[in-house]
Write a protein that holds these residues in place. Structure first.
Motif, PDB file in Angstrom:
ATOM      1  N   ALA A 260       9.884  -2.215   6.042  1.00  0.00           N
ATOM      2  CA  ALA A 260       9.684  -1.004   4.851  1.00  0.00           C
ATOM      3  C   ALA A 260      10.190   0.261   5.881  1.00  0.00           C
ATOM      4  O   ALA A 260      10.326   1.565   4.904  1.00  0.00           O
ATOM      5  N   LEU A 261      10.012  -0.080   7.244  1.00  0.00           N
ATOM      6  CA  LEU A 261      10.921   1.529   8.278  1.00  0.00           C
ATOM      7  C   LEU A 261      12.246   1.762   7.663  1.00  0.00           C
ATOM      8  O   LEU A 261      12.238   2.833   7.455  1.00  0.00           O
ATOM      9  N   ILE A 262      13.097   0.160   7.875  1.00  0.00           N
ATOM     10  CA  ILE A 262      14.381   0.605   7.605  1.00  0.00           C
ATOM     11  C   ILE A 262      14.959   1.595   6.532  1.00  0.00           C
ATOM     12  O   ILE A 262      15.811   1.711   5.989  1.00  0.00           O
ATOM     13  N   HIS A 263      13.850   0.355   5.689  1.00  0.00           N
ATOM     14  CA  HIS A 263      14.142   0.782   3.765  1.00  0.00           C
ATOM     15  C   HIS A 263      14.271   2.048   3.760  1.00  0.00           C
ATOM     16  O   HIS A 263      15.120   3.113   2.993  1.00  0.00           O
ATOM     17  N   TRP A 267      16.608   4.536   2.398  1.00  0.00           N
ATOM     18  CA  TRP A 267      16.625   5.559   0.909  1.00  0.00           C
ATOM     19  C   TRP A 267      16.184   6.630   0.832  1.00  0.00           C
ATOM     20  O   TRP A 267      15.767   7.878   0.095  1.00  0.00           O
ATOM     21  N   ASP A 268      15.188   6.942   2.338  1.00  0.00           N
ATOM     22  CA  ASP A 268      14.424   8.914   1.917  1.00  0.00           C
ATOM     23  C   ASP A 268      12.958   8.246   1.626  1.00  0.00           C
ATOM     24  O   ASP A 268      12.478   8.653   1.112  1.00  0.00           O
ATOM     25  N   ALA A 269      12.674   6.741   1.184  1.00  0.00           N
ATOM     26  CA  ALA A 269      11.592   6.625  -0.009  1.00  0.00           C
ATOM     27  C   ALA A 269      10.962   5.257  -0.010  1.00  0.00           C
ATOM     28  O   ALA A 269      11.233   4.611   0.922  1.00  0.00           O
ATOM     29  N   LEU A 270       9.761   5.335  -0.082  1.00  0.00           N
ATOM     30  CA  LEU A 270       9.147   4.002   0.337  1.00  0.00           C
ATOM     31  C   LEU A 270       9.353   3.154  -0.545  1.00  0.00           C
ATOM     32  O   LEU A 270       9.557   3.504  -1.706  1.00  0.00           O
ATOM     33  N   PRO A 271       9.357   2.122  -0.142  1.00  0.00           N
ATOM     34  CA  PRO A 271       9.037   0.581  -1.156  1.00  0.00           C
ATOM     35  C   PRO A 271       8.442   0.246  -1.781  1.00  0.00           C
ATOM     36  O   PRO A 271       6.784   0.599  -1.673  1.00  0.00           O
ATOM     37  N   ALA A 284      -3.366  -5.373  -0.551  1.00  0.00           N
ATOM     38  CA  ALA A 284      -2.336  -5.211   0.540  1.00  0.00           C
ATOM     39  C   ALA A 284      -1.510  -3.689   0.390  1.00  0.00           C
ATOM     40  O   ALA A 284      -0.692  -3.997   1.802  1.00  0.00           O
ATOM     41  N   SER A 285      -1.075  -3.052  -0.830  1.00  0.00           N
ATOM     42  CA  SER A 285      -1.193  -1.890  -0.200  1.00  0.00           C
ATOM     43  C   SER A 285      -1.014  -0.963   0.499  1.00  0.00           C
ATOM     44  O   SER A 285      -0.211  -0.306   1.339  1.00  0.00           O
ATOM     45  N   THR A 286      -2.904  -0.724   0.650  1.00  0.00           N
ATOM     46  CA  THR A 286      -3.568  -0.165   1.915  1.00  0.00           C
ATOM     47  C   THR A 286      -3.266  -0.467   3.698  1.00  0.00           C
ATOM     48  O   THR A 286      -2.632   0.106   4.602  1.00  0.00           O
ATOM     49  N   LEU A 287      -2.702  -2.296   3.607  1.00  0.00           N
ATOM     50  CA  LEU A 287      -2.552  -2.782   4.710  1.00  0.00           C
ATOM     51  C   LEU A 287      -1.402  -2.131   5.013  1.00  0.00           C
ATOM     52  O   LEU A 287      -0.814  -1.683   6.085  1.00  0.00           O
ATOM     53  N   MET A 288      -0.479  -2.351   3.733  1.00  0.00           N
ATOM     54  CA  MET A 288       1.144  -1.708   4.105  1.00  0.00           C
ATOM     55  C   MET A 288       0.825  -0.750   5.130  1.00  0.00           C
ATOM     56  O   MET A 288       1.567  -0.778   6.045  1.00  0.00           O
ATOM     57  N   ALA A 289       0.532   0.147   4.716  1.00  0.00           N
ATOM     58  CA  ALA A 289       0.307   1.679   4.624  1.00  0.00           C
ATOM     59  C   ALA A 289      -0.161   1.927   5.871  1.00  0.00           C
ATOM     60  O   ALA A 289       1.041   2.770   6.456  1.00  0.00           O
ATOM     61  N   GLN A 290      -1.286   1.185   5.984  1.00  0.00           N
ATOM     62  CA  GLN A 290      -1.735   1.024   7.788  1.00  0.00           C
ATOM     63  C   GLN A 290      -0.604   1.257   8.575  1.00  0.00           C
ATOM     64  O   GLN A 290       0.006   1.648  10.156  1.00  0.00           O
ATOM     65  N   HIS A 291      -0.342  -0.171   8.653  1.00  0.00           N
ATOM     66  CA  HIS A 291       0.763  -0.531   9.953  1.00  0.00           C
ATOM     67  C   HIS A 291       2.256   0.611   9.658  1.00  0.00           C
ATOM     68  O   HIS A 291       2.349   0.917  10.593  1.00  0.00           O
ATOM     69  N   LEU A 292       2.830   0.771   8.934  1.00  0.00           N
ATOM     70  CA  LEU A 292       3.708   1.585   8.312  1.00  0.00           C
ATOM     71  C   LEU A 292       3.531   2.809   8.463  1.00  0.00           C
ATOM     72  O   LEU A 292       4.548   3.511   9.363  1.00  0.00           O
TER      73      LEU A 292
END
Length: 409
Positions: A260-263, A267-271, A284-292
């Motif tokens: 997601a970081l490389i994306h 792309w200059d946008a969130l995946p 799951a989306s919240t958990l990913m946003a936390q880690h990101l």
């Protein structure tokens, strides 16, 4: 709206050039005056408890922003003027930020809560104004009505429901600007540089660095990473750069997060968070946003960090708010931290949040935040019991003695 036309002529030609039949070049410009509109709803809970607080005493809304200025609504349960002997409630809108001669239109509405939509409305909008829009001279200036509604009638009306009043305020700030003629119209598409770089990443062509993350290999382009992140720039091109770019191992990060970081870098946008983790759930989306967010802070990607912070502010929930608060504290996300504290401190949320595993983690990892949380809880308790009897607390006075409520962060 007025139109001012300017004409020019060759002065050396003399008076003959003023002949109407002569061709005189003309330019035009247009002065456009319009309003920037917005509205705010202010709920007054516990109306009966606010009575008796005193003539001239008020409860105020939070500040809100319209047209580049801050505003606040002031409700006087016992009226604003002593000559009315508390027979009327008063309602005003005030300029809550610095500004001089702010011209605006206003509308104050007491909402009918029976569903019949028989609202009590005082409005500048939609009617001719003999003297033009109202002008507020300075911070604290007000517009409204001392005798907005008779109190005895209010208390038996459909405006009062479950001891609650609902007030809506509309503001139209007057703005003016001048436009010259446009001799062309060219549609310029938005930038798509992110799409071009994203396609470069997806193609896998000309990659020159590999990262091993949690057993998976991610191929990228050194120059792109270095251009976007000072951390990658130091790692790939600095004096202490990694010598083996064939495979750089990334510790303490899961593969979906690094992808997601490389994306974002390309792309200059969130995946699509849910697609990335393979789970169709808000959790799951919240958990990913936390880690990101943590990854963005690690690689000094400020825009990505703010995007994640905004996403987490939108998705605050009972089962994730405590871990989000810990994250906000650890990564200095001030706005996210404030949103989480206010959410947890609400009486209807506090007990449920305290029973989550995340709250135990919060207590262990960020004990100082618990003290701040207690202050928010205490503040909520004060507001629920004595807000109406101390409606003027935490207010700043302007030079004319009028008070304006400040935003609580």
């Amino acid at each position: 709206m007025g139109t001012i036309r300017f004409s020019s002529r060759d002065l050396s030609a003399g008076p003959a050039s003023l002949n109407p039949s002569s061709s005189i070049p003309t330019t035009t410009s247009t002065s456009i005056t319009e309003t920037v509109n917005g509205s705010h709803e202010f709920k007054v809970d516990g109306y009966s408890l606010s009575k008796g607080m005193g003539i001239g005493k008020y409860v105020a809304s939070d500040t809100f922003y319209i047209g580049g200025y801050a505003w606040a609504i002031y409700f006087y349960p016992d009226g604003k003027s002593s000559e009315d002997n508390a027979s009327y409630v008063s309602l005003f809108i005030a300029l809550a930020s610095e500004g001089t001669d702010v011209r605006a239109l206003f509308e104050l509405t007491l909402m009918d809560q029976s569903g019949k939509e028989r609202h009590k409305v005082h409005s500048h909008f939609g009617r001719a104004l003999e003297s033009g829009p109202y002008t507020l001279k300075y911070r604290g200036s007000m517009w409204g009505y001392k005798r907005f509604y008779k109190r005895t009638q209010l208390e038996t009306s459909d405006f009062l429901k479950d001891d609650t009043l609902l007030i809506r305020c509309c503001v139209g700030v007057v703005k003016s600007h001048t436009e010259g003629p446009k001799t062309y119209t060219i549609a310029v598409p938005p930038s798509n540089i992110g799409q071009h770089f994203g396609k470069l990443l997806d193609s896998g062509k000309r990659t020159d660095v590999n990262f091993e993350v949690d057993g998976e290999i991610c191929a990228s382009h050194k120059i792109v990473l270095a251009a976007r992140s000072p951390v990658f720039r130091a790692q790939l091109f600095g004096p202490m750069k990694d010598q083996n770019t064939q495979c750089i191992k990334v510790e303490d990060m899961e593969a979906p997060v690094f992808k997601a970081l490389i994306h974002f870098i390309y792309w200059d946008a969130l995946p699509d968070m849910e697609e990335l983790v393979g789970l169709n759930s808000k959790w799951a989306s919240t958990l990913m946003a936390q880690h990101l967010l943590a990854a963005a802070d690690r690689y000094a990607l400020e825009r990505l960090r703010l995007l994640c912070e905004a996403r987490l502010c939108e998705d605050v929930a009972i089962n994730t708010v405590a871990t989000t608060l810990a994250l906000a504290e650890q990564h200095q996300c001030i706005q996210l931290k404030s949103v989480c504290l206010k959410f947890i401190a609400l009486p209807e949320n506090l007990k449920a949040v305290m029973q989550t595993d995340g709250f135990e983690y919060l207590k262990e990892s960020c004990p100082s935040v618990i003290t701040e949380l207690l202050q928010y809880v205490a503040k909520n308790g004060e507001h629920s019991v004595i807000a109406c009897t101390h409606g003027n607390d935490n207010l700043d006075s302007d030079m004319n003695g009028r008070r304006v409520k400040q935003r609580i962060h």
